[in-house]
Design an enzyme around this catalytic site. Structure first.
Site, PDB file in Angstrom:
ATOM      1  N   PRO A 275      33.908  42.934  47.718  1.00  0.00           N
ATOM      2  CA  PRO A 275      35.068  42.091  48.027  1.00  0.00           C
ATOM      3  C   PRO A 275      35.699  41.521  46.761  1.00  0.00           C
ATOM      4  O   PRO A 275      34.996  41.144  45.826  1.00  0.00           O
ATOM      5  CB  PRO A 275      34.464  40.965  48.865  1.00  0.00           C
ATOM      6  CG  PRO A 275      33.069  40.821  48.323  1.00  0.00           C
ATOM      7  CD  PRO A 275      32.627  42.233  47.977  1.00  0.00           C
ATOM      8  N   GLY A 276      37.004  41.476  46.738  1.00  0.00           N
ATOM      9  CA  GLY A 276      37.710  40.849  45.618  1.00  0.00           C
ATOM     10  C   GLY A 276      38.651  39.787  46.137  1.00  0.00           C
ATOM     11  O   GLY A 276      38.392  38.596  46.112  1.00  0.00           O
ATOM     12  N   ARG A 313      52.550  40.347  40.826  1.00  0.00           N
ATOM     13  CA  ARG A 313      52.521  40.947  42.158  1.00  0.00           C
ATOM     14  C   ARG A 313      53.904  41.064  42.824  1.00  0.00           C
ATOM     15  O   ARG A 313      54.194  42.108  43.415  1.00  0.00           O
ATOM     16  CB  ARG A 313      51.538  40.199  43.069  1.00  0.00           C
ATOM     17  CG  ARG A 313      50.084  40.259  42.549  1.00  0.00           C
ATOM     18  CD  ARG A 313      49.075  39.672  43.528  1.00  0.00           C
ATOM     19  NE  ARG A 313      48.987  40.454  44.732  1.00  0.00           N
ATOM     20  CZ  ARG A 313      49.582  40.184  45.873  1.00  0.00           C
ATOM     21  NH1 ARG A 313      50.302  39.096  46.002  1.00  0.00           N
ATOM     22  NH2 ARG A 313      49.450  40.981  46.895  1.00  0.00           N
ATOM     23  N   TYR A 317      54.571  44.882  43.593  1.00  0.00           N
ATOM     24  CA  TYR A 317      54.410  45.366  44.974  1.00  0.00           C
ATOM     25  C   TYR A 317      55.401  44.732  45.945  1.00  0.00           C
ATOM     26  O   TYR A 317      55.244  44.878  47.154  1.00  0.00           O
ATOM     27  CB  TYR A 317      53.030  45.009  45.533  1.00  0.00           C
ATOM     28  CG  TYR A 317      51.824  45.188  44.665  1.00  0.00           C
ATOM     29  CD1 TYR A 317      51.370  46.469  44.333  1.00  0.00           C
ATOM     30  CD2 TYR A 317      51.086  44.090  44.238  1.00  0.00           C
ATOM     31  CE1 TYR A 317      50.218  46.622  43.571  1.00  0.00           C
ATOM     32  CE2 TYR A 317      49.929  44.245  43.483  1.00  0.00           C
ATOM     33  CZ  TYR A 317      49.514  45.514  43.154  1.00  0.00           C
ATOM     34  OH  TYR A 317      48.380  45.667  42.414  1.00  0.00           O
ATOM     35  N   CYS A 343      63.465  38.745  30.631  1.00  0.00           N
ATOM     36  CA  CYS A 343      64.687  39.534  30.599  1.00  0.00           C
ATOM     37  C   CYS A 343      64.517  40.828  31.389  1.00  0.00           C
ATOM     38  O   CYS A 343      64.528  41.927  30.828  1.00  0.00           O
ATOM     39  CB  CYS A 343      65.083  39.820  29.156  1.00  0.00           C
ATOM     40  SG  CYS A 343      65.260  38.287  28.232  1.00  0.00           S
ATOM     41  N   TYR A 372      44.268  39.068  41.554  1.00  0.00           N
ATOM     42  CA  TYR A 372      45.304  39.928  40.991  1.00  0.00           C
ATOM     43  C   TYR A 372      46.470  39.096  40.443  1.00  0.00           C
ATOM     44  O   TYR A 372      47.628  39.509  40.498  1.00  0.00           O
ATOM     45  CB  TYR A 372      45.773  40.976  42.025  1.00  0.00           C
ATOM     46  CG  TYR A 372      44.606  41.751  42.593  1.00  0.00           C
ATOM     47  CD1 TYR A 372      43.953  42.713  41.831  1.00  0.00           C
ATOM     48  CD2 TYR A 372      44.098  41.466  43.860  1.00  0.00           C
ATOM     49  CE1 TYR A 372      42.851  43.390  42.317  1.00  0.00           C
ATOM     50  CE2 TYR A 372      42.991  42.134  44.356  1.00  0.00           C
ATOM     51  CZ  TYR A 372      42.372  43.096  43.583  1.00  0.00           C
ATOM     52  OH  TYR A 372      41.274  43.758  44.068  1.00  0.00           O
TER      53      TYR A 372
HETATM   54  C1  LIG Z   1      40.095  46.895  43.898  1.00  0.00           C
HETATM   55  C2  LIG Z   1      38.813  47.391  44.414  1.00  0.00           C
HETATM   56  C3  LIG Z   1      38.008  46.580  45.224  1.00  0.00           C
HETATM   57  C4  LIG Z   1      38.412  45.201  45.673  1.00  0.00           C
HETATM   58  O1  LIG Z   1      39.445  45.237  46.601  1.00  0.00           O
HETATM   59  P1  LIG Z   1      39.906  43.882  47.319  1.00  0.00           P
HETATM   60  O2  LIG Z   1      41.027  44.296  48.163  1.00  0.00           O
HETATM   61  O3  LIG Z   1      40.290  42.925  46.267  1.00  0.00           O
HETATM   62  O4  LIG Z   1      38.734  43.398  48.113  1.00  0.00           O
HETATM   63  C5  LIG Z   1      36.778  47.064  45.608  1.00  0.00           C
HETATM   64  N1  LIG Z   1      36.357  48.306  45.245  1.00  0.00           N
HETATM   65  C6  LIG Z   1      37.120  49.120  44.496  1.00  0.00           C
HETATM   66  C7  LIG Z   1      36.615  50.455  44.125  1.00  0.00           C
HETATM   67  C8  LIG Z   1      38.371  48.691  44.045  1.00  0.00           C
HETATM   68  O5  LIG Z   1      39.121  49.510  43.314  1.00  0.00           O
END
Ligand SMILES: *Cc1c(COP(=O)(O)O)cnc(C)c1O
Length: 423
Positions: A275-276, A313, A317, A343, A372
């Protein structure tokens, strides 16, 4: 759930610290993280999974050493995608047995560093990488614990810029080549193919894609075992989404965990999660200050001192971050295009921010900017890298300071024949 709240006078706080205090003492723009929120997210995510599960925080989402150290205290390991991130995880004290290494383009130097560190698993994304890793492992005299990242060809139903699990994405090994790749892995010296890995994308707000991918993975583990591969680890990646806007309703982490555990329980594998965003997203805000307002023919702009170089971001995106006025004002709100000073026309955070008669010096914060955000910042336009602050209770700590222009310029060298002063 986060710990950014207003006091009775309507002023926004990070835990016990007013944003105005941080603005005064650190300056703007700056990122502000809440330690209590990070801890809460870490626990809510981790608790429903069985003991022995590795929760490997995706370092690329938020890589500050202080944050990694906090997550290490919460029992987290790391998912790294470069040698630099590996160094960060190790410096934060994360155990190598809790570190996995992902990414499509690991270099031999990076592979060697990770082998020497003795990490839990290499998430290998191609046959070419498998051969490279084999050579490096043989030279180092060790076996590399490998999971092949298999592309399950499921639609993550998210923004195309952050979807990774469809057949045409650059990530992973195609589903129908999996057995063949595992066969090669078994034949190569220095490779121990003992895991399976997938990651289908990011900011996923429904359980269905996770469920489909986990079912496919579980089937593949069974098939591999029928072919006498001893698969002991299953890495289901990251990707659980967070609410950026009112319409985003991601599933609660407990439901996510329940679904994945139910599908994989009878396999008897060690689960790995990466998880990130779900850990860091809502734990951070970007604090900024209004520089000026201006009105063109029929459009009003608010120019703030944060730019796309500090929070990319929206430009990258088309992402939208909820905007908070640090001091609440009375009266009617009206729409403004909220832009940065860079700019570039894409340096716009939102075309229609509802603000109460904004004026120079007003403080604003972009919400859900913990993931991010700071990690994607650059020094474009020679703007010093945005600092980071960690609030913990009533205290705050500058966990990355703003570099001075002298520090930035110290890395640049003018060859003697080009110097203007003859030195
Ligand atoms: C970016 C990434 C994550 C984390 O994704 P989240 O959406 O931030 O949870 C986990 N594994 C891999 C391989 C990634 O590239």
């Amino acid at each position: 759930m986060h710990h950014f709240d207003r006091n009775d006078a309507g002023e926004l706080f990070a835990e016990g610290v007013p944003f105005t205090t941080i603005a005064r003492e650190v300056g703007t723009p700056c990122y502000i993280y809440s330690a209590a929120t990070l801890r809460r997210h870490a626990r809510v995510f981790r608790d429903p999974f069985p003991e022995g599960t590795v929760t490997a925080f995706s370092v690329k989402a938020l890589s500050n050493l202080a944050v990694l150290s906090l997550l290490r205290q919460e029992g987290f390991g790391a998912d790294v995608v470069s040698g630099g991130e590996l160094m960060r995880a190790l410096q934060a004290g994360m155990a190598p047995s809790q570190i996995v290494f992902s990414g499509v383009g690991k270099t031999t130097d990076e592979l060697r560093a990770a082998l020497q560190a003795g990490i839990l698993q290499f998430n290998v994304e191609s046959v070419a990488e498998l051969r490279m890793l084999s050579e490096v492992a043989v030279a180092e005299g060790v076996d590399a614990p490998v999971a092949l990242r298999i592309n399950p060809d499921v639609d993550a139903e998210t923004h195309p810029g952050i979807s990774t699990g469809k057949a045409d994405d650059k990530f992973g090994i195609p589903w129908d080549r999996a057995l063949e790749a595992y066969g090669l892995a078994r034949d190569l010296p220095g490779i121990d193919p003992s895991g399976l890995d997938l990651h289908i994308g990011s900011q996923i707000t429904s359980l269905a894609p996770f469920e489909r991918a986990a079912n496919r993975a579980a089937d593949l583990v069974r098939t591999l075992r029928e072919h006498n591969f001893n698969i002991t680890r299953l890495d289901l990646g990251g990707g659980l989404g967070v609410p950026y806007a009112a319409g985003d309703v991601p599933p609660p982490p407990s439901d996510y965990a329940k679904t994945l555990v139910a599908i994989t329980n009878d396999l008897g594998v060690q689960l790995i999660l990466e998880p990130g965003r779900v850990i860091a997203g809502n734990a951070g805000m970007l604090l900024t200050q209004v520089v000026l307002t201006k009105t063109q023919t029929n459009k009003s702009f608010v120019v703030v001192d944060a730019g796309m170089n500090d929070l990319m971001r929206p430009a990258l995106y088309g992402a939208r971050h909820h905007l908070h006025e640090i001091i609440q004002k009375d009266g009617e709100a009206s729409p403004f295009a909220l832009v940065g000073p860079i700019c570039e026309s894409t340096d716009q955070f939102t075309p229609e921010a509802e603000l109460h008669s904004p004026e120079a010096g007003d403080l604003l914060a972009f919400g859900t900017a913990g993931a991010y955000g700071a990690v994607q910042a650059s020094q474009y336009n020679s703007r010093p890298l945005v600092p980071e602050v960690l609030v913990d209770g009533d205290a705050f700590h500058v966990i990355r300071s703003r570099p001075t222009m002298d520090e930035i310029l110290a890395h640049e060298k003018i060859p003697p024949h080009l110097r203007h002063d003859g030195t």
